[in-house]
Design a protein around this motif. Structure first.
Motif, PDB file in Angstrom:
ATOM      1  N   LYS A  68      -8.360 -10.336   0.777  1.00 36.74           N
ATOM      2  CA  LYS A  68      -9.081 -11.597   0.929  1.00 36.74           C
ATOM      3  C   LYS A  68      -8.137 -12.749   0.569  1.00 36.74           C
ATOM      4  CE  LYS A  68     -13.487 -11.903   0.031  1.00 36.74           C
ATOM      5  NZ  LYS A  68     -14.836 -12.054  -0.581  1.00 36.74           N
ATOM      6  N   GLY A  69      -8.351 -13.903   1.198  1.00 37.56           N
ATOM      7  CA  GLY A  69      -7.448 -15.031   1.014  1.00 37.56           C
ATOM      8  C   GLY A  69      -7.250 -15.438  -0.429  1.00 37.56           C
ATOM      9  N   ASN A  70      -8.317 -15.521  -1.201  1.00 39.86           N
ATOM     10  CA  ASN A  70      -8.193 -15.903  -2.605  1.00 39.86           C
ATOM     11  C   ASN A  70      -7.317 -14.918  -3.372  1.00 39.86           C
ATOM     12  OD1 ASN A  70      -9.776 -18.262  -2.595  1.00 39.86           O
ATOM     13  ND2 ASN A  70     -11.664 -17.066  -2.710  1.00 39.86           N
ATOM     14  N   GLU A  71      -7.417 -13.641  -3.031  1.00 40.75           N
ATOM     15  CA  GLU A  71      -6.615 -12.628  -3.707  1.00 40.75           C
ATOM     16  C   GLU A  71      -5.152 -12.723  -3.302  1.00 40.75           C
ATOM     17  OE1 GLU A  71      -8.686  -9.131  -2.527  1.00 40.75           O
ATOM     18  OE2 GLU A  71     -10.186  -9.295  -4.128  1.00 40.75           O
ATOM     19  N   VAL A  72      -4.893 -13.092  -2.051  1.00 42.32           N
ATOM     20  CA  VAL A  72      -3.516 -13.264  -1.589  1.00 42.32           C
ATOM     21  C   VAL A  72      -2.827 -14.361  -2.393  1.00 42.32           C
ATOM     22  CG1 VAL A  72      -2.051 -13.944   0.350  1.00 42.32           C
ATOM     23  CG2 VAL A  72      -3.988 -12.416   0.729  1.00 42.32           C
ATOM     24  N   ILE A  73      -3.545 -15.449  -2.658  1.00 38.47           N
ATOM     25  CA  ILE A  73      -2.968 -16.528  -3.463  1.00 38.47           C
ATOM     26  C   ILE A  73      -2.525 -15.988  -4.817  1.00 38.47           C
ATOM     27  CG2 ILE A  73      -3.393 -18.754  -4.565  1.00 38.47           C
ATOM     28  CD1 ILE A  73      -5.553 -19.265  -2.424  1.00 38.47           C
ATOM     29  N   GLY A  74      -3.405 -15.211  -5.454  1.00 39.48           N
ATOM     30  CA  GLY A  74      -3.086 -14.668  -6.770  1.00 39.48           C
ATOM     31  C   GLY A  74      -1.901 -13.728  -6.752  1.00 39.48           C
ATOM     32  N   GLU A  75      -1.887 -12.796  -5.801  1.00 38.67           N
ATOM     33  CA  GLU A  75      -0.785 -11.834  -5.736  1.00 38.67           C
ATOM     34  C   GLU A  75       0.528 -12.529  -5.412  1.00 38.67           C
ATOM     35  OE1 GLU A  75       1.272  -8.511  -6.243  1.00 38.67           O
ATOM     36  OE2 GLU A  75      -0.870  -8.728  -6.682  1.00 38.67           O
ATOM     37  N   ALA A  76       0.477 -13.494  -4.502  1.00 35.36           N
ATOM     38  CA  ALA A  76       1.688 -14.229  -4.146  1.00 35.36           C
ATOM     39  C   ALA A  76       2.229 -15.004  -5.345  1.00 35.36           C
ATOM     40  CB  ALA A  76       1.406 -15.174  -2.985  1.00 35.36           C
ATOM     41  N   GLY A 108     -10.172 -18.997   2.036  1.00 34.83           N
ATOM     42  CA  GLY A 108     -10.294 -18.232   0.798  1.00 34.83           C
ATOM     43  C   GLY A 108     -11.104 -16.962   0.944  1.00 34.83           C
ATOM     44  N   GLN A 109     -12.087 -16.954   1.860  1.00 30.30           N
ATOM     45  CA  GLN A 109     -12.993 -15.823   1.972  1.00 30.30           C
ATOM     46  C   GLN A 109     -12.617 -14.837   3.080  1.00 30.30           C
ATOM     47  OE1 GLN A 109     -15.590 -15.157  -0.130  1.00 30.30           O
ATOM     48  NE2 GLN A 109     -14.827 -16.888  -1.313  1.00 30.30           N
ATOM     49  N   ALA A 153      -2.369 -21.997   7.108  1.00 32.31           N
ATOM     50  CA  ALA A 153      -3.362 -21.757   8.164  1.00 32.31           C
ATOM     51  C   ALA A 153      -3.688 -20.280   8.306  1.00 32.31           C
ATOM     52  CB  ALA A 153      -2.863 -22.303   9.502  1.00 32.31           C
ATOM     53  N   SER A 154      -2.996 -19.423   7.571  1.00 34.50           N
ATOM     54  CA  SER A 154      -3.240 -17.981   7.632  1.00 34.50           C
ATOM     55  C   SER A 154      -2.942 -17.391   6.266  1.00 34.50           C
ATOM     56  CB  SER A 154      -2.355 -17.318   8.691  1.00 34.50           C
ATOM     57  OG  SER A 154      -0.993 -17.347   8.287  1.00 34.50           O
ATOM     58  N   LEU A 155      -3.369 -16.153   6.064  1.00 34.34           N
ATOM     59  CA  LEU A 155      -3.112 -15.519   4.777  1.00 34.34           C
ATOM     60  C   LEU A 155      -1.640 -15.175   4.617  1.00 34.34           C
ATOM     61  CD1 LEU A 155      -6.245 -13.329   4.070  1.00 34.34           C
ATOM     62  CD2 LEU A 155      -5.968 -15.809   4.207  1.00 34.34           C
ATOM     63  N   GLN A 156      -0.969 -14.845   5.707  1.00 32.66           N
ATOM     64  CA  GLN A 156       0.472 -14.614   5.624  1.00 32.66           C
ATOM     65  C   GLN A 156       1.184 -15.895   5.204  1.00 32.66           C
ATOM     66  OE1 GLN A 156       2.043 -11.540   6.107  1.00 32.66           O
ATOM     67  NE2 GLN A 156       3.814 -12.604   5.276  1.00 32.66           N
ATOM     68  N   GLU A 157       0.733 -17.003   5.745  1.00 27.64           N
ATOM     69  CA  GLU A 157       1.343 -18.283   5.386  1.00 27.64           C
ATOM     70  C   GLU A 157       1.027 -18.654   3.938  1.00 27.64           C
ATOM     71  OE1 GLU A 157       2.358 -21.789   8.342  1.00 27.64           O
ATOM     72  OE2 GLU A 157       0.272 -21.949   7.667  1.00 27.64           O
ATOM     73  N   ILE A 158      -0.132 -18.242   3.440  1.00 33.76           N
ATOM     74  CA  ILE A 158      -0.437 -18.454   2.019  1.00 33.76           C
ATOM     75  C   ILE A 158       0.637 -17.802   1.156  1.00 33.76           C
ATOM     76  CG2 ILE A 158      -1.931 -17.674   0.137  1.00 33.76           C
ATOM     77  CD1 ILE A 158      -4.318 -18.269   1.806  1.00 33.76           C
ATOM     78  N   ALA A 159       0.954 -16.558   1.464  1.00 31.32           N
ATOM     79  CA  ALA A 159       1.950 -15.835   0.675  1.00 31.32           C
ATOM     80  C   ALA A 159       3.291 -16.552   0.707  1.00 31.32           C
ATOM     81  CB  ALA A 159       2.092 -14.405   1.196  1.00 31.32           C
ATOM     82  N   GLU A 160       3.672 -17.048   1.870  1.00 30.21           N
ATOM     83  CA  GLU A 160       4.962 -17.727   2.010  1.00 30.21           C
ATOM     84  C   GLU A 160       4.961 -19.084   1.317  1.00 30.21           C
ATOM     85  OE1 GLU A 160       5.182 -17.803   6.218  1.00 30.21           O
ATOM     86  OE2 GLU A 160       5.531 -15.636   6.401  1.00 30.21           O
TER      87      GLU A 160
END
Length: 356
Positions: A7-15, A173-174, A141-148
């Motif tokens: 999930k997007g919110n989790e990607v932010i945390g892991e990144a 986020g969801q 704009a994407s979860l991959q981009e969140i990580a980057e």
């Protein structure tokens, strides 16, 4: 390549953890609460510190304390909670402390609702708090981009000693998407932070960090230093992507998740023979004025699409400087514009452009 469905919110945390952030102070508010829960679970596993504060105000001031010690630190919230952090963000900017603040936007004003919105644009791009300051703002704009971009956010924060904002929305986020963390370029951490307050052990004078200057001349000097920093950020950290510029007669401008929806609508329009392109600002501050200004030299129109009553449109108009007409299409209150309705607006605008 190993992709993980998250999930997007989790990607932010892991990144953030992979960026070397082991300190998080937050407070739950929908639609970003999963990020708080994720950090509560993961940080102890990494030997880090998670603390749920009693309020958003407390959380941002805990960030101030941790940042003063030179560690990578993050907090997160959603629109009304982010508003409560603004005084603390102004303090961080004034004291020149690096930190990353996440805002997963929701409908407003006031408590609004928990649906996605982009109506925090003015708040994040105009400083938000008191004083002459800016915060770099990255809008994935994407979860991959969140990580980057999370990696980039911590690098920018450290390099310029400034708070950095990651701006998403409830949809980002969801949603769930596969993310390849292994492909994300890891930014080199800055370990020599001789300004940090870590104690001197009697070796040298004590250090202090503050945004307080009762001497007006000294405060003016501090402000000049900040403005020179912001100039450097504008020159080096502006980010934008665009498509179909080689044959586009005009452009649609959108950011974040709306940029994704616009992309699909533009592809559908191009299948109908409409020569329209897409411009997606990634850094909302600094805003890509020069890129949009350059395209406006040959563009017959700019259509801005937002999940708001129209906020980024003001920056687009500033960039265009009257060289091309600028129109707006938006939904607000948490309503997500569909591909079809944006497609219909593109067809409508193209017919009007053709008449001129």
């Amino acid at each position: 390549m190993v992709k993980v469905l998250m999930k997007g919110n989790e990607v932010i945390g892991e990144a953030a953890i992979q960026a070397g952030c082991y300190y998080f102070f937050g407070y739950p508010i929908t639609p970003q609460s999963e990020l708080v829960a994720y950090m509560a679970k993961r940080l102890p596993e990494e030997g880090g510190v998670f603390l749920q504060a009693e309020s958003e105000v407390s959380a941002i001031n805990m960030v101030y304390g941790a940042a003063s010690a030179g560690v990578r630190v993050m907090t997160s919230s959603s629109s009304p909670g982010f508003s409560l952090k603004q005084e603390g963000i102004s303090y961080l900017a004034g004291a020149e402390l690096p930190a990353v603040i996440v805002n997963v936007g929701r409908g407003g004003p006031g408590l609004g609702n928990i649906q996605p919105a982009q109506s925090d644009y003015f708040q994040v791009t105009r400083g938000g708090g008191h004083g002459d300051y800016y915060t770099p703002v990255l809008a994935p704009a994407s979860l991959q981009e969140i990580a980057e971009l999370t990696q980039q956010a911590f690098r920018i924060a450290d390099e310029y000693r400034t708070p950095v904002i990651i701006l998403g929305d409830g949809m980002l986020g969801q949603m769930m998407e596969p993310v390849d963390f292994e492909s994300v370029e890891q930014e080199v951490m800055i370990h020599n932070k001789d300004w940090a307050v870590t104690g001197t052990a009697g070796d040298g004078p004590p250090k202090t960090i503050t945004s307080l200057d009762l001497n007006d001349v000294l405060l003016e000097e501090r402000n000049h230093r900040l403005q020179n920093k912001y100039k450097a950020i504008r020159e080096r950290e502006t980010r934008v992507t665009y498509q179909y510029a080689e044959d586009a007669d005009w452009f649609v401008v959108a950011y974040g998740t709306v940029g994704r929806i616009v992309q699909s609508a533009v592809e559908k329009a191009r299948e109908k023979g409409v020569n329209v392109g897409v411009i997606r600002p990634i850094s909302l501050w600094p805003f890509p004025y020069e890129t949009i200004s350059g395209f406006s030299e040959t563009s017959s129109h700019m259509l801005v699409v937002e999940m708001s009553a129209g906020q980024m449109i003001e920056d687009v108009r500033l960039a265009v400087e009257g060289k091309a007409p600028v129109s707006f299409y938006g939904r607000n209150g948490g309503v997500i514009p569909s591909v079809n309705e944006i497609f219909e607006e593109i067809i409508k605008v193209d017919a009007e452009v053709g008449v001129r």
